[in-house]
Design a protein around this motif. Structure first.
Motif, short mmCIF file in Angstrom:
data_model
loop_
_atom_site.label_atom_id
_atom_site.label_comp_id
_atom_site.label_asym_id
_atom_site.label_seq_id
_atom_site.Cartn_x
_atom_site.Cartn_y
_atom_site.Cartn_z
N THR A 59 0.87 -1.18 0.00
CA THR A 59 0.00 0.00 0.00
C THR A 59 0.90 1.23 0.00
N PRO A 60 0.32 2.42 -0.20
CA PRO A 60 1.17 3.63 -0.20
C PRO A 60 1.93 3.82 1.12
N THR A 61 1.47 3.22 2.21
CA THR A 61 2.17 3.41 3.48
C THR A 61 3.16 2.28 3.78
N SER A 62 3.31 1.33 2.86
CA SER A 62 4.24 0.21 3.12
C SER A 62 5.66 0.71 3.35
N ARG A 63 6.01 1.82 2.68
CA ARG A 63 7.39 2.33 2.80
C ARG A 63 7.66 2.93 4.18
N LEU A 64 6.60 3.16 4.96
CA LEU A 64 6.77 3.75 6.29
C LEU A 64 6.99 2.69 7.37
N ARG A 65 6.93 1.42 6.97
CA ARG A 65 7.08 0.32 7.91
C ARG A 65 8.41 0.44 8.65
N ARG A 66 8.37 0.41 10.00
CA ARG A 66 9.61 0.47 10.78
C ARG A 66 10.05 -0.95 11.13
N VAL A 67 11.33 -1.18 10.96
CA VAL A 67 11.87 -2.54 11.12
C VAL A 67 12.25 -2.79 12.58
N THR A 68 11.77 -3.91 13.10
CA THR A 68 12.18 -4.33 14.45
C THR A 68 12.75 -5.75 14.33
N PRO A 69 14.08 -5.90 14.34
CA PRO A 69 14.68 -7.22 14.16
C PRO A 69 14.11 -8.23 15.16
N LEU A 70 14.06 -9.48 14.72
CA LEU A 70 13.46 -10.55 15.53
C LEU A 70 14.47 -11.19 16.48
N ARG A 71 15.71 -11.30 16.04
CA ARG A 71 16.72 -11.95 16.88
C ARG A 71 18.10 -11.71 16.28
N GLY A 122 14.95 -1.34 6.31
CA GLY A 122 15.84 -1.10 7.45
C GLY A 122 17.14 -0.44 6.99
N ALA A 123 17.71 -0.96 5.91
CA ALA A 123 18.97 -0.40 5.40
C ALA A 123 18.76 1.04 4.95
N GLN A 124 17.65 1.29 4.24
CA GLN A 124 17.39 2.65 3.75
C GLN A 124 17.16 3.62 4.90
N HIS A 125 16.51 3.15 5.95
CA HIS A 125 16.30 4.01 7.12
C HIS A 125 17.66 4.40 7.73
N LEU A 126 18.54 3.42 7.88
CA LEU A 126 19.86 3.72 8.44
C LEU A 126 20.65 4.66 7.54
N MET A 127 20.55 4.44 6.23
CA MET A 127 21.26 5.33 5.29
C MET A 127 20.70 6.75 5.35
N SER A 128 19.38 6.87 5.55
CA SER A 128 18.77 8.21 5.63
C SER A 128 19.28 8.96 6.86
N LEU A 129 19.78 8.22 7.85
CA LEU A 129 20.32 8.84 9.06
C LEU A 129 21.83 9.09 8.95
N GLY A 130 22.40 8.72 7.80
CA GLY A 130 23.81 8.99 7.57
C GLY A 130 24.72 7.79 7.76
N TYR A 131 24.18 6.64 8.13
CA TYR A 131 25.01 5.44 8.23
C TYR A 131 25.24 4.91 6.82
N GLU A 132 26.39 4.26 6.63
CA GLU A 132 26.85 3.92 5.28
C GLU A 132 26.51 2.48 4.90
N SER A 133 25.98 2.30 3.70
CA SER A 133 25.79 0.95 3.17
C SER A 133 27.14 0.35 2.85
N ALA A 134 27.37 -0.90 3.29
CA ALA A 134 28.68 -1.52 3.06
C ALA A 134 28.62 -2.61 2.00
N PHE A 135 27.45 -3.25 1.82
CA PHE A 135 27.32 -4.33 0.83
C PHE A 135 25.86 -4.78 0.83
N GLY A 136 25.24 -4.76 -0.33
CA GLY A 136 23.86 -5.21 -0.42
C GLY A 136 23.03 -4.26 -1.25
N HIS A 182 21.73 -7.23 3.62
CA HIS A 182 22.25 -5.88 3.39
C HIS A 182 23.06 -5.50 4.63
N TYR A 183 24.30 -5.06 4.41
CA TYR A 183 25.22 -4.70 5.50
C TYR A 183 25.34 -3.18 5.60
#
Ligand SMILES: [Fe+2]
Length: 309
Positions: free
Chosen positions: A139-151, A225-239, A251-252
């Motif tokens: 849906t149009p709001t799917s991109r707003l999904r916040r990631v909460t890792p499981l383990r 999750g990776a895009q959220h971290l990148m939007s905060l200035g953290y760097e994509s390393a591979f993926g 994605h690292y």
């Protein structure tokens, strides 16, 4: 004998930098004495413990086993002449402390892997198996999904002697090699079966943390999750990409201290009694089926400073 990865401890120069990063990753942070401890939402198990220190260093890896396993590990450590030590870190858990051949602290306690807080998985429409009928996948709001890792699924750490480390973790602690690339990298699972790897070993001149890997719900969560971290200035390393060893999508992202976290989904699971045939190829053979771009040279660089001891 070892039945689960429990958590990983590391020293960092600034706990608040760590809190900001891991909360952005999707974990929940709380202070425990002088330490900052991260857990996954809905899962009662520590996953990362940050300890104040002069610089970022892998401090220890904590594994779990059952009562029988504790007895067997005690016997095995004694048989192989591995010395037990008083607790080098106060982590609020009884257990055995000893060092592996890289000099890294290992903690083993009688503890289970706690169930992850899984949510209902969206149905997938794969050719011939159409399961999501009359329902939107996005849906149009799917991109707003916040990631909460499981383990926390696994870690990879650097070692100066892959073969010696493999011998230690297999012969002394009962792990098994799932795949490897000569003396460059090896992937080890618990002897009781489970994830393709809970511990990876990568060749370097000295010890250090390469990455911590967190399971998420699906491939969308890896990239969101990776895009959220990148939007905060953290760097994509591979993926984004898909590994051969473990078959998981990945994605690292670089953490604030130049090691990595990985979001993963769809890892191979190997039962205890499986006749699993390990690949022993080149690093390229086990790295990726495909990836958005090839791994940069720095992907496998050990940025950690060698310890004095
Ligand atoms: Fe990984």
């Amino acid at each position: 004998m070892i039945r689960s990865l429990q958590h990983v401890g590391m020293t960092v120069p600034d706990l608040e930098v760590g809190r900001a990063f891991y909360e952005a990753v999707g974990l929940q942070a709380r202070m425990a004495g002088e330490h900052l401890v991260m857990r996954c939402k809905g899962r009662a198990q520590d996953q990362v413990r940050l300890i104040p220190g002069a610089e970022k260093q892998l401090s220890y890896v904590a594994f779990g086993t059952d009562a029988q396993g504790m007895h067997a590990i005690r016997e095995s450590l004694s048989y192989h002449g591995v010395v037990l030590h008083p607790a080098p870190f106060e982590i609020g858990s009884e257990g055995l402390w000893f060092r592996d051949p890289s000099g890294d602290w290992v903690h083993v306690s009688e503890s289970e892997s706690m169930p992850a807080g899984h949510l209902p998985t969206p149905e997938l429409n794969t050719p011939g198996r159409y399961r999501r009928i009359g329902e939107r996948g996005c849906t149009p709001t799917s991109r707003l999904r916040r990631v909460t890792p499981l383990r926390l699924g696994h870690l990879i750490k650097f070692t100066s002697d892959i073969n010696r480390s493999i011998a230690f973790y297999t012969q002394v602690l009962g792990m098994k090699v799932s795949d490897r690339a000569g003396d460059a990298v090896a992937f080890l699972r618990c002897g009781c079966g489970g994830d393709h790897h809970v511990l990876g070993l990568a060749k370097s001149t000295h010890s250090g943390l390469h990455h911590l890997s967190f399971e998420v719900m699906d491939i969308d969560e890896i990239q969101l999750g990776a895009q959220h971290l990148m939007s905060l200035g953290y760097e994509s390393a591979f993926g984004l990409g898909r590994h051969v060893a473990g078959s998981n999508y990945f994605h690292y992202i670089r953490d604030p201290w130049n090691s990595l976290i990985e979001y993963f989904w769809d890892i191979d699971v190997i039962p205890e009694d499986c006749e699993w045939e390990a690949i022993d190829g080149t690093p390229q053979d086990v790295t990726a089926v495909w990836a958005a771009s090839p791994p940069p040279e720095t992907f496998i660089k050990n940025f950690e400073v060698a310890r004095d001891d």
